[in-house]
Design a protein around this motif. Sequence first.
Motif, PDB file in Angstrom:
ATOM      1  N   TRP A  38       0.896  -1.101  -0.137  1.00 13.83           N
ATOM      2  CA  TRP A  38       0.103   0.230   0.073  1.00 13.83           C
ATOM      3  C   TRP A  38       0.559   1.246   0.146  1.00 13.83           C
ATOM      4  CZ3 TRP A  38      -4.860   0.281  -1.140  1.00 13.83           C
ATOM      5  CH2 TRP A  38      -5.746  -0.277  -1.482  1.00 13.83           C
ATOM      6  N   LEU A  39       1.215   0.742   0.404  1.00 18.59           N
ATOM      7  CA  LEU A  39       3.078   2.583   0.582  1.00 18.59           C
ATOM      8  C   LEU A  39       3.636   2.258  -1.221  1.00 18.59           C
ATOM      9  CD1 LEU A  39       4.683   4.321   2.165  1.00 18.59           C
ATOM     10  CD2 LEU A  39       6.763   3.029   2.642  1.00 18.59           C
ATOM     11  N   SER A  40       3.357   1.379  -1.395  1.00 13.42           N
ATOM     12  CA  SER A  40       4.170   1.610  -2.913  1.00 13.42           C
ATOM     13  C   SER A  40       2.904   2.379  -3.740  1.00 13.42           C
ATOM     14  CB  SER A  40       5.011  -0.004  -3.681  1.00 13.42           C
ATOM     15  OG  SER A  40       3.426  -0.969  -3.526  1.00 13.42           O
ATOM     16  N   ARG A  41       2.218   1.829  -3.524  1.00 14.71           N
ATOM     17  CA  ARG A  41       0.725   3.337  -4.245  1.00 14.71           C
ATOM     18  C   ARG A  41       0.673   4.142  -3.855  1.00 14.71           C
ATOM     19  NH1 ARG A  41      -3.532  -2.604  -3.164  1.00 14.71           N
ATOM     20  NH2 ARG A  41      -2.097  -4.036  -4.393  1.00 14.71           N
ATOM     21  N   GLY A  42       0.945   4.362  -2.730  1.00 17.62           N
ATOM     22  CA  GLY A  42       0.902   5.725  -2.012  1.00 17.62           C
ATOM     23  C   GLY A  42       2.250   6.228  -2.704  1.00 17.62           C
ATOM     24  N   LEU A  43       3.206   6.590  -3.146  1.00 25.73           N
ATOM     25  CA  LEU A  43       3.969   6.214  -3.573  1.00 25.73           C
ATOM     26  C   LEU A  43       4.143   7.222  -5.118  1.00 25.73           C
ATOM     27  CD1 LEU A  43       7.120   4.759  -1.754  1.00 25.73           C
ATOM     28  CD2 LEU A  43       6.058   6.846  -1.228  1.00 25.73           C
ATOM     29  N   LEU A  44       3.159   6.282  -5.872  1.00 24.52           N
ATOM     30  CA  LEU A  44       3.355   6.042  -7.266  1.00 24.52           C
ATOM     31  C   LEU A  44       1.873   7.942  -7.480  1.00 24.52           C
ATOM     32  CD1 LEU A  44       2.953   2.914  -8.694  1.00 24.52           C
ATOM     33  CD2 LEU A  44       4.588   4.181  -9.439  1.00 24.52           C
ATOM     34  N   CYS A  45       1.352   7.502  -6.788  1.00 23.29           N
ATOM     35  CA  CYS A  45       0.418   8.536  -6.651  1.00 23.29           C
ATOM     36  C   CYS A  45       1.078   9.888  -5.908  1.00 23.29           C
ATOM     37  CB  CYS A  45      -0.726   7.711  -6.006  1.00 23.29           C
ATOM     38  SG  CYS A  45      -1.762   6.839  -6.217  1.00 23.29           S
ATOM     39  N   LEU A  46       1.390   9.791  -5.313  1.00 27.41           N
ATOM     40  CA  LEU A  46       2.756  10.704  -4.550  1.00 27.41           C
ATOM     41  C   LEU A  46       3.713  11.695  -6.070  1.00 27.41           C
ATOM     42  CD1 LEU A  46       2.926  13.068  -1.954  1.00 27.41           C
ATOM     43  CD2 LEU A  46       5.021  11.441  -1.266  1.00 27.41           C
ATOM     44  N   TYR A  47       4.004  10.831  -6.486  1.00 29.67           N
ATOM     45  CA  TYR A  47       5.058  10.883  -7.531  1.00 29.67           C
ATOM     46  C   TYR A  47       4.048  11.801  -8.571  1.00 29.67           C
ATOM     47  CZ  TYR A  47       8.484  10.784 -11.417  1.00 29.67           C
ATOM     48  OH  TYR A  47       8.913  11.392 -12.577  1.00 29.67           O
ATOM     49  N   GLY A  48       2.836  11.073  -8.889  1.00 29.81           N
ATOM     50  CA  GLY A  48       2.146  11.608  -9.889  1.00 29.81           C
ATOM     51  C   GLY A  48       2.137  12.872  -9.835  1.00 29.81           C
ATOM     52  N   LEU A  49       1.058  13.306  -8.495  1.00 28.99           N
ATOM     53  CA  LEU A  49       1.783  14.777  -7.949  1.00 28.99           C
ATOM     54  C   LEU A  49       2.746  15.928  -8.300  1.00 28.99           C
ATOM     55  CD1 LEU A  49      -0.739  14.422  -5.053  1.00 28.99           C
ATOM     56  CD2 LEU A  49      -1.712  15.003  -7.082  1.00 28.99           C
ATOM     57  N   ASN A  50       3.573  15.032  -8.366  1.00 30.92           N
ATOM     58  CA  ASN A  50       4.905  16.263  -8.334  1.00 30.92           C
ATOM     59  C   ASN A  50       4.850  15.902  -9.525  1.00 30.92           C
ATOM     60  OD1 ASN A  50       7.689  16.582  -7.270  1.00 30.92           O
ATOM     61  ND2 ASN A  50       8.493  14.653  -8.289  1.00 30.92           N
ATOM     62  N   LEU A  51       4.902  15.273 -10.227  1.00 26.00           N
ATOM     63  CA  LEU A  51       5.514  15.343 -11.466  1.00 26.00           C
ATOM     64  C   LEU A  51       4.201  16.209 -12.533  1.00 26.00           C
ATOM     65  CD1 LEU A  51       7.663  14.155 -13.813  1.00 26.00           C
ATOM     66  CD2 LEU A  51       5.758  12.511 -14.792  1.00 26.00           C
ATOM     67  N   ALA A  52       3.136  16.456 -12.056  1.00 30.84           N
ATOM     68  CA  ALA A  52       2.187  17.607 -12.300  1.00 30.84           C
ATOM     69  C   ALA A  52       2.689  19.141 -11.942  1.00 30.84           C
ATOM     70  CB  ALA A  52       1.070  16.671 -12.537  1.00 30.84           C
ATOM     71  N   ALA A  53       3.163  18.818 -11.143  1.00 30.50           N
ATOM     72  CA  ALA A  53       3.367  20.158 -10.236  1.00 30.50           C
ATOM     73  C   ALA A  53       4.681  20.905 -10.746  1.00 30.50           C
ATOM     74  CB  ALA A  53       3.613  20.455  -8.789  1.00 30.50           C
ATOM     75  N   TYR A  54       5.640  19.833 -11.585  1.00 28.23           N
ATOM     76  CA  TYR A  54       6.980  20.178 -12.087  1.00 28.23           C
ATOM     77  C   TYR A  54       6.980  20.748 -12.935  1.00 28.23           C
ATOM     78  CZ  TYR A  54      11.261  20.075 -14.024  1.00 28.23           C
ATOM     79  OH  TYR A  54      12.724  19.878 -14.511  1.00 28.23           O
ATOM     80  N   PHE A  55       5.473  20.162 -14.144  1.00 23.52           N
ATOM     81  CA  PHE A  55       5.199  20.914 -15.409  1.00 23.52           C
ATOM     82  C   PHE A  55       4.923  22.022 -15.078  1.00 23.52           C
ATOM     83  CE2 PHE A  55       7.534  16.647 -16.264  1.00 23.52           C
ATOM     84  CZ  PHE A  55       8.395  16.946 -17.417  1.00 23.52           C
ATOM     85  N   PHE A  56       3.453  22.169 -15.098  1.00 20.76           N
ATOM     86  CA  PHE A  56       2.604  22.938 -14.704  1.00 20.76           C
ATOM     87  C   PHE A  56       3.070  23.930 -13.323  1.00 20.76           C
ATOM     88  CE2 PHE A  56       1.149  19.011 -16.397  1.00 20.76           C
ATOM     89  CZ  PHE A  56       0.537  19.382 -17.701  1.00 20.76           C
ATOM     90  N   LEU A  57       3.298  24.162 -12.214  1.00 21.25           N
ATOM     91  CA  LEU A  57       3.416  24.512 -11.306  1.00 21.25           C
ATOM     92  C   LEU A  57       4.506  24.887 -10.894  1.00 21.25           C
ATOM     93  CD1 LEU A  57       0.659  23.410  -9.339  1.00 21.25           C
ATOM     94  CD2 LEU A  57      -0.004  25.400 -10.889  1.00 21.25           C
ATOM     95  N   SER A  58       5.682  24.781 -11.698  1.00 17.60           N
ATOM     96  CA  SER A  58       7.475  24.923 -11.583  1.00 17.60           C
ATOM     97  C   SER A  58       7.648  26.151 -11.803  1.00 17.60           C
ATOM     98  CB  SER A  58       8.186  23.943 -12.378  1.00 17.60           C
ATOM     99  OG  SER A  58       8.006  24.609 -13.687  1.00 17.60           O
ATOM    100  N   THR A  59       8.748  26.705 -10.960  1.00 21.47           N
ATOM    101  CA  THR A  59       9.262  28.562 -10.704  1.00 21.47           C
ATOM    102  C   THR A  59      10.296  27.930 -11.287  1.00 21.47           C
ATOM    103  OG1 THR A  59       9.216  28.763  -8.541  1.00 21.47           O
ATOM    104  CG2 THR A  59       6.777  29.184  -9.571  1.00 21.47           C
ATOM    105  N   PRO A  60      11.629  29.421 -11.670  1.00 21.94           N
ATOM    106  CA  PRO A  60      12.278  29.860 -11.325  1.00 21.94           C
ATOM    107  C   PRO A  60      13.595  29.257  -9.758  1.00 21.94           C
ATOM    108  CG  PRO A  60      11.758  31.822 -12.859  1.00 21.94           C
ATOM    109  CD  PRO A  60      11.001  30.818 -11.977  1.00 21.94           C
ATOM    110  N   GLU A  61      13.848  28.944  -9.832  1.00 20.69           N
ATOM    111  CA  GLU A  61      15.123  28.052  -8.640  1.00 20.69           C
ATOM    112  C   GLU A  61      15.941  28.914  -8.287  1.00 20.69           C
ATOM    113  OE1 GLU A  61      16.090  24.111  -8.362  1.00 20.69           O
ATOM    114  OE2 GLU A  61      13.244  23.376  -9.070  1.00 20.69           O
ATOM    115  N   PRO A  62      16.558  29.322  -7.309  1.00 20.95           N
ATOM    116  CA  PRO A  62      17.260  30.095  -6.323  1.00 20.95           C
ATOM    117  C   PRO A  62      18.288  29.223  -6.582  1.00 20.95           C
ATOM    118  CG  PRO A  62      15.914  29.440  -4.243  1.00 20.95           C
ATOM    119  CD  PRO A  62      14.672  29.209  -5.739  1.00 20.95           C
ATOM    120  N   ALA A  63      19.524  29.638  -6.852  1.00 24.76           N
ATOM    121  CA  ALA A  63      21.160  28.841  -6.567  1.00 24.76           C
ATOM    122  C   ALA A  63      21.038  27.862  -5.405  1.00 24.76           C
ATOM    123  CB  ALA A  63      22.029  29.665  -6.731  1.00 24.76           C
TER     124      ALA A  63
END
Length: 535
Positions: A38-63
């Motif tokens: 069940w933890l592995s399934r939750g990690l897959l869902c969590l990574y899906g949210l992270n990937l969507a946030a990276y491509f659609f909500l990403s901002t320039p990062e400080p160094a």
Amino acid sequence: MPLVTWNLLPVLIPIALILCGLLGCREKSTSVAQTAVWLSRGLLCLYGLNLAAYFFLSTPEPAQQLLRHTELSQIMLALIVIMSWVLFRFSRNYMNGQANLPRYYRWLMFTLASVAVTVMSNHLVLFWLGWFCISLSLHNLLTFFPDRPRAILAAHKKFILARIAELTLLIAFVLLYQQHQSVYISSLLSSLTEPLKMGQPLAWQDQLAACLIALAALIKCAQLPFHGWLIQVVESPTPVSALLHAGVINLGGYMLLLFAPLVSQSAPAIWLLLIVAGLSTLASSLVMTTRISVKVRLAWSTSAQMGLMLLEFALGLYELVLLHLLAHSFYKAYSFLNSSNAINDYLRLALCAPTKYQANKPVFPTMKDWSLALIIATFCVVAVRFAFHFDSAFSTWWLFALALSILLVQWRSSEHSVSWLRSFVTGLALTLIYAALKSLMWFALPAETNHVAAFSYPDIWAMSLFTLLFTINLLLHYQIHWPWVRRLSMTLFAGLYLDEWVTRAVLKIWPVTLPARSKQKHSTSPSQLSLPKHY
């Protein structure tokens, strides 16, 4: 939700693994396997949210921040999450009924969490701590069966070599901090690209740090003569072998990709990788052909593949390094987890009625077959390389041509022989797929890379190694009756005797106590032996 919160989503992956390892893997827990799934399934869902946030909500990062949000880190994080899901599902049945099951899952989760921290880190100290914790957690998995002498000896050698790699990496990071006055990896890489643009050489601190990072990568990737532990850890549970060969050992290649702006400017570091990794690829590939055990063959294959990956990095083929890393991870995970089916495959072939082709003598390819296959493969490689405008090192294309020629000859020598026209079309299609995948990897890599020119000294060195590998492999396969080829085969079967020297040195530096059962077995005197009654 603030953008800062979305950027912290990847942190939840190692946090979830650590918390589940601490709270969900207690000694008396009876549902630890189901919890892990069940933890592995939750990690897959969590990574899906992270990937969507990276491509659609990403901002320039400080160094100057602790975490890196790049395409490369996202790919590595996806690899970790997928491997977690596969290993937890496989372990649910494979490890069922084993003693100390919560301990197994706890250290497996800690290892995966440490890998996730390492690939996300943008801080030298955090990167080194993650690298260190990977080794400690993996050591507990390698010694899961404490009554197996070979497993204990392999884990002991791995423990010492890991400390050497961590020490070299620590010295390299200290030198980088003293030279650039920054502990953030992105800031260091930015400062290292400026001398490259201006044509200035690296300072001696950077040169030494690059060589130490290359040495740490060679040790981490189990290159000769530091390979013995990798061959012997097959005594550990199969999911642990899959984790090691499909994930942990690839971190040497990832570290080189991360510090490519530094290592690529150091000629000594590049030649260190070219020589050690190149010879390791040659030797490990040949030794692998003499092995019978499925797991041992896969272990030698891993050493050869890691050497080839480091050689590709030294040639400036970073996109090929990333492609190799991903392909090797999925292939080795499948191969180790599916290794038990080798018995079923053998029985299936043994029960089948022999065909007419099997009853006859084996058909050996003629010189005409080899010549035509090599001409077709070379034409496919040159045509596709010219069409895609690749102007980097030619050695990897030459390796692809040699491998393709072997495949074409095998098709021609099989029971259902393939025509040369069909062989040409198939070979051209495979070359196009290879070129397309190679080009696809560019999106995850920096735009500025140092390619090695075609037919330069490093490229000629690599081409010579690949040609020698091709020639010796054919001699071992078709001319084993020659006396010197037979002697070479015996030497390769002994693993070139390299691991014996390393084992003796390790045991002199730090002796290890083998399990009591093994010591009792080897310390039995002849007077204590009991013979059967019929004697």
